[in-house]
Design a protein around this motif. Structure first.
Motif, PDB file in Angstrom:
ATOM      1  N   ASN A 197       0.481 -45.728 -39.368  1.00  0.00           N
ATOM      2  CA  ASN A 197       0.216 -45.766 -40.813  1.00  0.00           C
ATOM      3  C   ASN A 197      -0.328 -47.092 -41.321  1.00  0.00           C
ATOM      4  O   ASN A 197      -0.374 -47.315 -42.530  1.00  0.00           O
ATOM      5  N   ASP A 198      -0.743 -47.986 -40.417  1.00  0.00           N
ATOM      6  CA  ASP A 198      -1.326 -49.251 -40.849  1.00  0.00           C
ATOM      7  C   ASP A 198      -2.839 -49.267 -40.694  1.00  0.00           C
ATOM      8  O   ASP A 198      -3.471 -50.314 -40.823  1.00  0.00           O
ATOM      9  N   ILE A 199      -3.436 -48.111 -40.392  1.00  0.00           N
ATOM     10  CA  ILE A 199      -4.869 -48.043 -40.145  1.00  0.00           C
ATOM     11  C   ILE A 199      -5.626 -48.135 -41.468  1.00  0.00           C
ATOM     12  O   ILE A 199      -5.289 -47.482 -42.444  1.00  0.00           O
ATOM     13  N   SER A 200      -6.658 -48.945 -41.482  1.00  0.00           N
ATOM     14  CA  SER A 200      -7.541 -49.024 -42.645  1.00  0.00           C
ATOM     15  C   SER A 200      -8.524 -47.857 -42.569  1.00  0.00           C
ATOM     16  O   SER A 200      -9.393 -47.822 -41.704  1.00  0.00           O
ATOM     17  N   THR A 201      -8.368 -46.905 -43.462  1.00  0.00           N
ATOM     18  CA  THR A 201      -9.138 -45.672 -43.392  1.00  0.00           C
ATOM     19  C   THR A 201     -10.447 -45.797 -44.167  1.00  0.00           C
ATOM     20  O   THR A 201     -10.445 -46.277 -45.307  1.00  0.00           O
ATOM     21  N   PRO A 202     -11.572 -45.369 -43.577  1.00  0.00           N
ATOM     22  CA  PRO A 202     -12.832 -45.346 -44.332  1.00  0.00           C
ATOM     23  C   PRO A 202     -12.702 -44.470 -45.576  1.00  0.00           C
ATOM     24  O   PRO A 202     -11.952 -43.491 -45.589  1.00  0.00           O
ATOM     25  N   THR A 203     -13.439 -44.831 -46.616  1.00  0.00           N
ATOM     26  CA  THR A 203     -13.306 -44.115 -47.892  1.00  0.00           C
ATOM     27  C   THR A 203     -13.718 -42.649 -47.781  1.00  0.00           C
ATOM     28  O   THR A 203     -13.185 -41.803 -48.504  1.00  0.00           O
ATOM     29  N   ASP A 204     -14.670 -42.348 -46.899  1.00  0.00           N
ATOM     30  CA  ASP A 204     -15.148 -40.975 -46.765  1.00  0.00           C
ATOM     31  C   ASP A 204     -14.471 -40.231 -45.613  1.00  0.00           C
ATOM     32  O   ASP A 204     -14.961 -39.208 -45.151  1.00  0.00           O
ATOM     33  N   CYS A 205     -13.347 -40.747 -45.147  1.00  0.00           N
ATOM     34  CA  CYS A 205     -12.652 -40.157 -44.006  1.00  0.00           C
ATOM     35  C   CYS A 205     -11.938 -38.859 -44.407  1.00  0.00           C
ATOM     36  O   CYS A 205     -11.262 -38.796 -45.435  1.00  0.00           O
ATOM     37  N   LEU A 206     -12.097 -37.826 -43.602  1.00  0.00           N
ATOM     38  CA  LEU A 206     -11.374 -36.580 -43.815  1.00  0.00           C
ATOM     39  C   LEU A 206      -9.974 -36.733 -43.241  1.00  0.00           C
ATOM     40  O   LEU A 206      -9.798 -37.207 -42.119  1.00  0.00           O
ATOM     41  N   THR A 207      -8.960 -36.339 -43.999  1.00  0.00           N
ATOM     42  CA  THR A 207      -7.568 -36.464 -43.565  1.00  0.00           C
ATOM     43  C   THR A 207      -6.956 -35.091 -43.374  1.00  0.00           C
ATOM     44  O   THR A 207      -7.100 -34.223 -44.242  1.00  0.00           O
ATOM     45  N   ILE A 208      -6.312 -34.889 -42.237  1.00  0.00           N
ATOM     46  CA  ILE A 208      -5.602 -33.647 -41.981  1.00  0.00           C
ATOM     47  C   ILE A 208      -4.157 -33.969 -41.619  1.00  0.00           C
ATOM     48  O   ILE A 208      -3.870 -35.012 -41.031  1.00  0.00           O
ATOM     49  N   LYS A 216      -8.801 -38.483 -39.879  1.00  0.00           N
ATOM     50  CA  LYS A 216      -7.497 -39.115 -39.726  1.00  0.00           C
ATOM     51  C   LYS A 216      -6.422 -38.037 -39.661  1.00  0.00           C
ATOM     52  O   LYS A 216      -6.348 -37.163 -40.529  1.00  0.00           O
ATOM     53  N   VAL A 217      -5.603 -38.083 -38.621  1.00  0.00           N
ATOM     54  CA  VAL A 217      -4.475 -37.173 -38.473  1.00  0.00           C
ATOM     55  C   VAL A 217      -3.222 -37.935 -38.882  1.00  0.00           C
ATOM     56  O   VAL A 217      -2.924 -38.997 -38.332  1.00  0.00           O
ATOM     57  N   ILE A 218      -2.485 -37.396 -39.852  1.00  0.00           N
ATOM     58  CA  ILE A 218      -1.331 -38.123 -40.370  1.00  0.00           C
ATOM     59  C   ILE A 218      -0.057 -37.305 -40.224  1.00  0.00           C
ATOM     60  O   ILE A 218      -0.064 -36.080 -40.160  1.00  0.00           O
ATOM     61  N   ASP A 219       1.036 -38.023 -40.149  1.00  0.00           N
ATOM     62  CA  ASP A 219       2.372 -37.458 -40.135  1.00  0.00           C
ATOM     63  C   ASP A 219       3.252 -38.473 -40.861  1.00  0.00           C
ATOM     64  O   ASP A 219       2.792 -39.578 -41.184  1.00  0.00           O
ATOM     65  N   ASN A 220       4.491 -38.135 -41.101  1.00  0.00           N
ATOM     66  CA  ASN A 220       5.353 -39.104 -41.791  1.00  0.00           C
ATOM     67  C   ASN A 220       5.739 -40.281 -40.899  1.00  0.00           C
ATOM     68  O   ASN A 220       6.318 -41.256 -41.365  1.00  0.00           O
ATOM     69  N   LYS A 221       5.401 -40.205 -39.605  1.00  0.00           N
ATOM     70  CA  LYS A 221       5.763 -41.283 -38.683  1.00  0.00           C
ATOM     71  C   LYS A 221       4.560 -42.054 -38.148  1.00  0.00           C
ATOM     72  O   LYS A 221       4.716 -43.148 -37.624  1.00  0.00           O
ATOM     73  N   PHE A 222       3.343 -41.495 -38.229  1.00  0.00           N
ATOM     74  CA  PHE A 222       2.204 -42.129 -37.565  1.00  0.00           C
ATOM     75  C   PHE A 222       0.899 -41.731 -38.238  1.00  0.00           C
ATOM     76  O   PHE A 222       0.841 -40.808 -39.058  1.00  0.00           O
TER      77      PHE A 222
END
Length: 269
Positions: free
Chosen positions: A215-226, A255-261
């Protein structure tokens, strides 16, 4: 931490199991699920070799191990009243069966570890693979996620309310070949080779960059998140497959996200 996904493979009926596991005696002894896992892992490793990447380490993740063989052994144990037990189901019921069989098939004598921590299995395996690459302990890691749902386990999960909370439980069988970002390019190619059976062979200058940073990744503004799928203990592997497919369809980053990563995927040039 980050790495490159050079190739990946998911199980498909189109895989030629007989050519991947040529020894008929071994094929006969393996359960269908173990056979699928071994064939999928071998195909991923073989495809990586086509672009000059040779696996020397294996890290696999499984939530509950080879359930079919475990159930078969326990049933024989009860029916035979502990007499004349066939050792084959017990031997193949161990959690590291698939990783071991892949190592035998590729004649690999290096690092080989299986993680079985239920929902944390795949993430722990991924972190281990990333550490191997970052510390130069491995040139290429075969990272696998294998889990099966049997009639018995499916019934138990249903009684526990799994399908209501996370959806219908499902098998997972996916393998990735990971290499270091700093690995020198070999066998460069100017085109992307995508087959019809789920296999992607990435040329060295268009491989997928994976960044894992809790969860510390700097995400691009146009990044799709799932959001990571939770239909099985290892469904995060399926989520990564979905993310790569989205990249192939034109997304710049996913970007693949979860509450832990958080895991960020994008093309690497």
């Amino acid at each position: 931490m980050r790495c490159l996904i050079t190739t990946y493979q998911v199980w498909t009926e189109e895989l030629d199991v007989k050519s991947l596991i040529p020894d008929s005696n071994i094929r006969r002894r393996l359960s269908p699920f173990v056979k699928r896992g071994v064939a999928t892992g071998l195909q991923a490793a073989n495809s990586a070799e086509n672009v000059g990447v040779f696996v020397d380490s294996i890290v696999t993740a499984t939530g509950l191990g080879c359930l079919e063989d475990s159930e078969k052994f326990l049933k024989n144990y009860l029916v035979s009243e502990e007499q004349l037990l066939n050792p084959t189901p017990f031997i193949q019921s161990t959690h590291n069966t698939i990783g071991g069989q892949i190592a035998l098939g590729k004649k690999l004598h290096g690092y080989n570890l299986t993680f079985s921590h239920r929902n944390d299995s795949f993430i722990n395996a991924l972190m281990d693979a990333l550490l191997l690459l970052s510390e130069n302990e491995s040139n290429a890691v075969l990272l696998g996620a294998v889990d099966e749902v049997t009639a018995t386990s499916g019934h138990l999960l249903h009684r526990l309310g799994w399908d209501k909370a996370f959806g219908e439980p499902k098998d997972v069988c996916a393998f990735f070949v990971l290499t270091s970002v700093d690995r020198p390019d070999e066998n460069r190619s100017d085109s992307l080779d995508i087959s019809n059976d789920g296999l992607v062979i990435q040329p060295s200058h268009t491989r997928v960059l994976l960044e894992f940073n809790c969860n510390d990744i700097s995400t691009p503004t146009d990044c799709l998140t799932i959001t990571a799928d939770k239909s099985s203990f290892l469904s995060i592997a399926d989520s990564l497959i979905s993310a790569i497919l989205l990249l192939e369809q034109g997304e710049e980053s996913v970007k693949v996200i979860d509450n832990k990563f958080s895991i960020l995927l994008k093309w690497h040039s």
